[in-house]
Design an enzyme around this catalytic site. Structure first.
Site, PDB file in Angstrom:
ATOM      1  N   CYS A   6       2.547 -14.623 -45.302  1.00 28.07           N
ATOM      2  CA  CYS A   6       2.463 -13.678 -46.424  1.00 28.07           C
ATOM      3  C   CYS A   6       1.846 -12.353 -45.958  1.00 28.07           C
ATOM      4  O   CYS A   6       1.252 -12.266 -44.894  1.00 28.07           O
ATOM      5  CB  CYS A   6       1.595 -14.235 -47.534  1.00 28.07           C
ATOM      6  SG  CYS A   6       2.286 -15.679 -48.330  1.00 28.07           S
ATOM      7  N   HIS A  11      -0.318  -9.712 -52.913  1.00 25.13           N
ATOM      8  CA  HIS A  11      -0.156 -10.832 -51.975  1.00 25.13           C
ATOM      9  C   HIS A  11       1.329 -11.203 -51.978  1.00 25.13           C
ATOM     10  O   HIS A  11       1.801 -11.944 -52.834  1.00 25.13           O
ATOM     11  CB  HIS A  11      -1.038 -12.001 -52.456  1.00 25.13           C
ATOM     12  CG  HIS A  11      -0.992 -13.207 -51.570  1.00 25.13           C
ATOM     13  ND1 HIS A  11      -1.929 -14.205 -51.643  1.00 25.13           N
ATOM     14  CD2 HIS A  11      -0.147 -13.577 -50.602  1.00 25.13           C
ATOM     15  CE1 HIS A  11      -1.635 -15.149 -50.749  1.00 25.13           C
ATOM     16  NE2 HIS A  11      -0.555 -14.779 -50.110  1.00 25.13           N
ATOM     17  N   THR A  21      -8.064 -11.540 -50.279  1.00 22.43           N
ATOM     18  CA  THR A  21      -7.005 -12.547 -50.220  1.00 22.43           C
ATOM     19  C   THR A  21      -7.343 -13.523 -49.105  1.00 22.43           C
ATOM     20  O   THR A  21      -7.646 -13.117 -47.987  1.00 22.43           O
ATOM     21  CB  THR A  21      -5.630 -11.905 -49.983  1.00 22.43           C
ATOM     22  OG1 THR A  21      -5.314 -11.068 -51.085  1.00 22.43           O
ATOM     23  CG2 THR A  21      -4.557 -12.965 -49.892  1.00 22.43           C
TER      24      THR A  21
END
Lengths: 213, 163
Positions: free
Chosen positions: B30, B47, B24
């Site tokens: 996040c 995510h 990611t």
């Protein structure tokens, strides 16, 4: 909520025009601050999926310098002044050299350039907002600016999470300022983007005041 | 080993069998959540963008919110043959990118809320959280490889850490 699909052409034009007035004021302020000519783009009003915000604005992994302010009042919104890291460094270098000349240390301490960057961001974003609030005759308070240097994608997470609470799309008003007439190395333009993130319902208020709603 | 590499976008959720690499890019507020079962050779990543799906008007992406992503990823792990007693978790992310002195804006502290909600949801399912790198004010890029079952966390200006 600000669903772009629900705005008609006249209203979109009104939003664009308001952003244009803001940008003009911001460009003037930046021009005075840097004693340079500034070129401005016509603002864009776009509806962007929050899942690909970062790739919409460039390379998600690119390092950028960003200044963030929050404005409260009738027209509540968040604003980001975002630049490629190199552009931000060039710009703060330019400003600091003008201010301190020979007294500027060889290597500019990061605290000093961050402080300069946040001040430029503050002036640009405040001028942008002042013009808008003057136009619609509302009062507003702007927060102290926050500065970050990070990956574009991490910075735009802030935007994604603001809009993510309400839906899948972000309404973005985006405009570019470019410093002209600089004798700097090739491929090292100083450009910056202003991104306006209106609070829910703020756009409706704006449109009502402009009597297009 | 020829491993397959998957890059997860915003609100994505994916489970795969080893050998695999899950990536990611540029996590800000996040959360990158990794669940894995070393013995069953299964690993998954989500995510996560926001803590709570309530009042959000609904979404098709279960990976978007912590309260829906954690159980969804857990169930997907089980479907891939993971044993629920053996599943371990690692998390990274949840930074606060901007600090505005004196301004109270809820969305600026969403990172911390994401961490809190994710941790709480893991605990509720009895999943052991064995490593985390959360908070701070820097973005992270993460990479989980089933070669060594470690989560590589890259932070701008701070280098790489393996947890």
């Amino acid at each position: 909520m600000s669903d772009l699909g629900s705005f008609n052409a006249l209203q979109l034009d009104a939003i664009k025009e308001v952003a244009n007035i803001g940008t003009g004021n911001a460009a003037t302020a930046l021009s005075k601050l840097l004693s340079c000519m500034i070129n401005m783009e016509v603002p864009q009003v776009e509806l962007v999926s929050i899942y690909d915000l970062a790739s919409h604005y460039g390379d998600p992994m690119q390092t950028v310098g960003a200044v963030f302010v929050r404005s409260t009042g009738e027209f509540g919104c968040s604003l980001i002044f975002i630049q490629k890291e190199e552009a931000a460094q060039l710009m703060t270098g330019l400003l600091l050299r003008q201010q301190f000349g020979a007294y500027l240390p060889e290597v500019i301490p990061p605290e000093m350039s961050d402080s300069a960057l946040s001040e430029v961001g503050n002036i640009v974003l405040s001028s942008f907002l002042n013009a808008i609030n003057l136009l619609i005759g509302s009062q507003h308070q702007i927060s102290v600016p926050g500065v970050a240097h990070d990956m574009l994608s991490s910075i735009l997470d802030v935007v994604a999470s603001i809009f993510g609470c309400m839906g899948e799309y972000a309404l973005m008003v985006n405009t570019e300022l470019k410093v002209e007439g600089l004798e700097v190395q090739e491929n090292s333009d100083i450009t910056g983007n202003i991104i306006l993130i209106p609070d829910p319902d703020a756009l409706e208020l704006l449109l009502k005041k402009l009597m297009v709603m | 080993m020829a491993e397959k590499s998957h890059v997860l976008g915003m609100a994505d959720l994916l489970v795969a069998t080893a050998p695999v690499k899950l990536v990611t890019l540029g996590l800000g507020s996040c959360i990158g959540l990794v669940l894995f079962d070393q013995q069953a050779k299964v690993a998954g990543m989500a995510h996560i963008m926001l803590p709570d799906s309530r009042g959000s008007g609904g979404t098709e992406k279960v990976g978007k919110f912590a309260d829906t992503a954690v159980p969804a990823l857990f169930n997907e792990m089980l479907r891939h043959g993971a044993n629920k007693m053996r599943i371990r978790a690692k998390i990274a992310g949840g930074a606060q990118m901007f600090a505005l002195p004196g301004a109270s804006a809820d969305f600026l502290t969403v990172g911390a809320k994401n961490v809190r909600e994710t941790t709480m949801r893991l605990a509720r399912l009895g999943i052991a959280l064995i490593a985390s790198d959360t908070g701070g004010n820097r973005g992270r890029t993460i990479e989980f490889s089933t070669d060594n079952w470690l989560l590589k966390v890259k932070t701008l200006g701070k280098g790489v850490a393996e947890i």
